[in-house]
Design a protein around this motif. Structure first.
Motif, short mmCIF file in Angstrom:
data_model
loop_
_atom_site.label_atom_id
_atom_site.label_comp_id
_atom_site.label_asym_id
_atom_site.label_seq_id
_atom_site.Cartn_x
_atom_site.Cartn_y
_atom_site.Cartn_z
N LYS A 1 0.84 -1.21 0.00
CA LYS A 1 0.00 0.00 0.00
C LYS A 1 0.87 1.26 0.00
CE LYS A 1 -3.28 2.58 2.76
NZ LYS A 1 -3.78 2.78 4.11
N ASP A 2 1.89 1.30 0.87
CA ASP A 2 2.77 2.47 0.96
C ASP A 2 3.49 2.72 -0.36
OD1 ASP A 2 1.99 2.72 3.60
OD2 ASP A 2 3.86 1.87 4.41
N ILE A 3 4.01 1.68 -0.97
CA ILE A 3 4.75 1.82 -2.22
C ILE A 3 3.83 2.28 -3.34
CG2 ILE A 3 6.02 0.54 -4.01
CD1 ILE A 3 7.12 -1.21 -1.63
N LEU A 4 2.65 1.66 -3.46
CA LEU A 4 1.71 2.06 -4.52
C LEU A 4 1.23 3.49 -4.31
CD1 LEU A 4 -0.36 -1.22 -4.98
CD2 LEU A 4 1.38 -0.27 -6.52
N THR A 5 0.99 3.87 -3.06
CA THR A 5 0.60 5.25 -2.77
C THR A 5 1.69 6.22 -3.21
OG1 THR A 5 -0.77 4.56 -0.90
CG2 THR A 5 -0.07 6.86 -0.92
N SER A 6 2.94 5.87 -2.95
CA SER A 6 4.06 6.72 -3.35
C SER A 6 4.14 6.82 -4.88
CB SER A 6 5.36 6.13 -2.79
OG SER A 6 6.46 6.83 -3.27
N ILE A 7 3.96 5.71 -5.57
CA ILE A 7 4.00 5.72 -7.03
C ILE A 7 2.89 6.61 -7.59
CG2 ILE A 7 3.61 4.30 -9.09
CD1 ILE A 7 5.06 2.01 -7.56
N VAL A 8 1.69 6.48 -7.03
CA VAL A 8 0.55 7.30 -7.50
C VAL A 8 0.80 8.77 -7.22
CG1 VAL A 8 -1.89 7.80 -7.09
CG2 VAL A 8 -1.14 5.44 -7.37
N GLN A 9 1.33 9.09 -6.05
CA GLN A 9 1.61 10.49 -5.73
C GLN A 9 2.67 11.07 -6.66
OE1 GLN A 9 2.53 10.19 -1.54
NE2 GLN A 9 0.42 10.64 -0.94
N ASP A 10 3.70 10.27 -6.95
CA ASP A 10 4.73 10.73 -7.89
C ASP A 10 4.12 11.00 -9.27
OD1 ASP A 10 6.63 10.49 -5.91
OD2 ASP A 10 7.50 8.62 -6.68
N GLN A 11 3.24 10.10 -9.72
CA GLN A 11 2.61 10.27 -11.03
C GLN A 11 1.70 11.51 -11.03
OE1 GLN A 11 3.31 8.52 -13.88
NE2 GLN A 11 2.15 10.19 -14.77
N ASN A 12 0.98 11.74 -9.93
CA ASN A 12 0.12 12.93 -9.82
C ASN A 12 0.95 14.20 -9.88
OD1 ASN A 12 -2.22 11.43 -9.68
ND2 ASN A 12 -2.35 11.52 -7.45
N GLU A 13 2.12 14.21 -9.25
CA GLU A 13 3.00 15.38 -9.29
C GLU A 13 3.50 15.62 -10.71
OE1 GLU A 13 6.11 14.93 -6.37
OE2 GLU A 13 4.64 14.78 -4.73
#
Length: 161
Positions: free
Chosen positions: A141-153
């Motif tokens: 969950k933490d890793i996927l959340t980080s990936i999604v946040q990076d993509q949103n940025e």
């Protein structure tokens, strides 16, 4: 070292691709027995439960679904009195969607039912397996959340260019 990274990445990809159908199988029977709403509609309710009001475009962006698909889902949710459309008085092209009290209550009831079903399944695991699963799922969950946040940025930066 590069070869090891490639093998690790390939393994992660295979695992993630395999996890999705397994999750779907685990949840879909529980979901279908608790509601007549399809998974897409439940995703829309879920995101609106967290944000209360979003534009159709924001919902589509958050769920990675085309606006035309979101429109159909929202129409069905409106028919069930679970959400309502709000038109922007300054710009009629902007259509916002707000979850209703009934929508919040129904979504929470469905979520509770699904949680109870999953709890029954997870309680069958031994303590060691459950501990590993708990830690592993938190890491994923933490890793996927980080990936999604990076993509949103990245997407936000592209929009400002």
């Amino acid at each position: 070292m590069i070869e090891n990274n490639r093998i690790s990445i390939d393994t992660v990809i295979e695992n993630l691709i395999s996890i999705h159908p397994l999750l779907k199988k685990s949840f879909s029977r529980a979901i279908r027995s608790k509601t007549n709403l399809n998974p897409g509609s439940l995703h829309v309710l879920g995101i609106l439960t967290n944000h209360k009001v979003l534009s159709m475009s924001e919902i589509g962006c958050s769920l990675s679904m085309p606006k035309s698909h979101i429109t159909g889902l929202v129409d069905k949710l409106i028919a069930e009195n679970l959400v309502e459309r709000l038109y922007d008085p300054k710009d009629r092209r902007i259509v916002n969607v707000r979850i209703t009290e009934k929508g919040i209550a129904d979504f929470n009831a469905i979520k509770l039912e699904i949680s109870q079903e999953l709890r029954r399944k997870l309680e069958k695991l031994d303590a060691g397996t459950l501990h590993i699963f708990s830690e592993s799922s938190q890491h994923v969950k933490d890793i996927l959340t980080s990936i999604v946040q990076d993509q949103n940025e990245i997407n936000d930066n592209i929009k400002t260019i």
